[in-house]
Motif scaffolding. Structure first.
Motif, PDB file in Angstrom:
ATOM      1  N   VAL A 138       0.847  -1.190   0.000  1.00 36.74           N
ATOM      2  CA  VAL A 138       0.000   0.000   0.000  1.00 36.74           C
ATOM      3  C   VAL A 138       0.880   1.236   0.000  1.00 36.74           C
ATOM      4  O   VAL A 138       1.734   1.413   0.863  1.00 36.74           O
ATOM      5  N   ILE A 139       0.646   2.083  -0.994  1.00 31.49           N
ATOM      6  CA  ILE A 139       1.439   3.307  -1.156  1.00 31.49           C
ATOM      7  C   ILE A 139       0.519   4.509  -0.966  1.00 31.49           C
ATOM      8  O   ILE A 139      -0.468   4.658  -1.682  1.00 31.49           O
ATOM      9  N   ASP A 140       0.854   5.338   0.007  1.00 28.00           N
ATOM     10  CA  ASP A 140       0.076   6.539   0.310  1.00 28.00           C
ATOM     11  C   ASP A 140       0.891   7.756  -0.125  1.00 28.00           C
ATOM     12  O   ASP A 140       1.787   8.208   0.588  1.00 28.00           O
ATOM     13  N   VAL A 141       0.568   8.278  -1.306  1.00 25.27           N
ATOM     14  CA  VAL A 141       1.342   9.410  -1.839  1.00 25.27           C
ATOM     15  C   VAL A 141       1.088  10.699  -1.077  1.00 25.27           C
ATOM     16  O   VAL A 141       1.890  11.626  -1.164  1.00 25.27           O
ATOM     17  N   THR A 142      -0.003  10.764  -0.318  1.00 23.54           N
ATOM     18  CA  THR A 142      -0.283  11.988   0.434  1.00 23.54           C
ATOM     19  C   THR A 142       0.743  12.212   1.539  1.00 23.54           C
ATOM     20  O   THR A 142       0.889  13.317   2.030  1.00 23.54           O
ATOM     21  N   LYS A 143       1.463  11.148   1.910  1.00 21.47           N
ATOM     22  CA  LYS A 143       2.474  11.264   2.970  1.00 21.47           C
ATOM     23  C   LYS A 143       3.868  11.507   2.399  1.00 21.47           C
ATOM     24  O   LYS A 143       4.840  11.540   3.133  1.00 21.47           O
ATOM     25  N   MET A 144       3.958  11.644   1.082  1.00 21.20           N
ATOM     26  CA  MET A 144       5.253  11.870   0.439  1.00 21.20           C
ATOM     27  C   MET A 144       5.397  13.341   0.062  1.00 21.20           C
ATOM     28  O   MET A 144       4.419  14.022  -0.189  1.00 21.20           O
ATOM     29  N   GLN A 145       6.636  13.773  -0.006  1.00 23.49           N
ATOM     30  CA  GLN A 145       6.911  15.143  -0.408  1.00 23.49           C
ATOM     31  C   GLN A 145       6.721  15.257  -1.920  1.00 23.49           C
ATOM     32  O   GLN A 145       7.234  14.444  -2.680  1.00 23.49           O
ATOM     33  N   ASN A 146       5.982  16.272  -2.344  1.00 20.49           N
ATOM     34  CA  ASN A 146       5.731  16.473  -3.773  1.00 20.49           C
ATOM     35  C   ASN A 146       6.980  17.055  -4.422  1.00 20.49           C
ATOM     36  O   ASN A 146       7.323  18.211  -4.220  1.00 20.49           O
ATOM     37  N   THR A 147       7.639  16.211  -5.194  1.00 19.81           N
ATOM     38  CA  THR A 147       8.846  16.639  -5.896  1.00 19.81           C
ATOM     39  C   THR A 147       8.558  16.989  -7.348  1.00 19.81           C
ATOM     40  O   THR A 147       9.456  17.396  -8.073  1.00 19.81           O
ATOM     41  N   GLY A 148       7.296  16.797  -7.761  1.00 22.27           N
ATOM     42  CA  GLY A 148       6.945  17.033  -9.160  1.00 22.27           C
ATOM     43  C   GLY A 148       7.234  15.842 -10.049  1.00 22.27           C
ATOM     44  O   GLY A 148       7.025  15.885 -11.257  1.00 22.27           O
ATOM     45  N   LYS A 149       7.704  14.749  -9.457  1.00 20.13           N
ATOM     46  CA  LYS A 149       8.038  13.549 -10.210  1.00 20.13           C
ATOM     47  C   LYS A 149       6.823  12.620 -10.257  1.00 20.13           C
ATOM     48  O   LYS A 149       6.135  12.441  -9.260  1.00 20.13           O
ATOM     49  N   VAL A 150       6.577  12.034 -11.412  1.00 16.30           N
ATOM     50  CA  VAL A 150       5.459  11.113 -11.577  1.00 16.30           C
ATOM     51  C   VAL A 150       5.851   9.755 -11.001  1.00 16.30           C
ATOM     52  O   VAL A 150       6.827   9.150 -11.434  1.00 16.30           O
ATOM     53  N   ILE A 151       5.088   9.316  -9.990  1.00 14.92           N
ATOM     54  CA  ILE A 151       5.292   8.009  -9.372  1.00 14.92           C
ATOM     55  C   ILE A 151       3.937   7.334  -9.220  1.00 14.92           C
ATOM     56  O   ILE A 151       2.889   7.940  -9.476  1.00 14.92           O
ATOM     57  N   PHE A 152       3.959   6.079  -8.776  1.00 11.92           N
ATOM     58  CA  PHE A 152       2.724   5.347  -8.529  1.00 11.92           C
ATOM     59  C   PHE A 152       1.854   6.129  -7.546  1.00 11.92           C
ATOM     60  O   PHE A 152       2.337   6.612  -6.526  1.00 11.92           O
TER      61      PHE A 152
END
Length: 157
Positions: free
Chosen positions: A73-87
């Motif tokens: 499970v990947i929660d992108v809301t907890k990641m820093q927005n670097t402008g890079k496209v990820i899952f």
């Protein structure tokens, strides 16, 4: 055993579906018991229908439990927005030739729903976008031919 990426939303939906199926189990068992009381099992349509429903329900439960056991499970809301496209990111693209704007969220295979704007991480568009940055121009080979897009926005929502 390889882990399969899944969004938080995807995991929540699978767990809700599993909960519904688990609640159906005793109802199906009760229907089998009632049908068994009706007599000869060889010619008892209610019994055979209930057994078939039980088999389908159990197969669905096993399938969902397996998917949850191999899910990463990947929660992108907890990641820093670097402008890079990820899952898990939501990407707004502008077609360079038509100026048409489309927005997609990159999700796991089971979560994909093009009408809802969710594309599989294994789709040609997502594979062409992963690792790219906001404001990049990308050429993506689709079944309909090569298309050029500008990545207008990458959102970690």
């Amino acid at each position: 055993m390889d882990k399969i990426p899944m969004t938080v939303r995807g995991e929540k939906l699978l767990r809700e579906e599993l909960d519904v199926l688990m609640k159906r189990r005793p109802i199906i068992s009760q229907a089998i018991g009632e049908a068994r009381e009706l007599g000869d099992l060889k010619e008892n349509a209610e019994y055979h229908a209930a057994r078939e429903e039980q088999g389908i329900c159990e197969a669905q439960i096993r399938d969902i439990e397996y998917k949850l056991s191999v899910a990463q499970v990947i929660d992108v809301t907890k990641m820093q927005n670097t402008g890079k496209v990820i899952f898990g990111t939501t990407v707004t693209l502008i077609d360079v030739n038509t100026d048409e704007e489309v927005t997609y969220q990159i999700v796991g295979d089971d979560e994909a729903d093009i009408k809802a704007g969710r594309i599989s991480v294994n789709s040609p568009i997502a594979r062409g976008l992963i690792g790219k940055m906001q404001d990049d121009e990308v050429t993506i080979t689709t079944p309909g031919g090569a298309r050029e897009f500008e990545i207008a926005e990458v959102a970690y929502i």
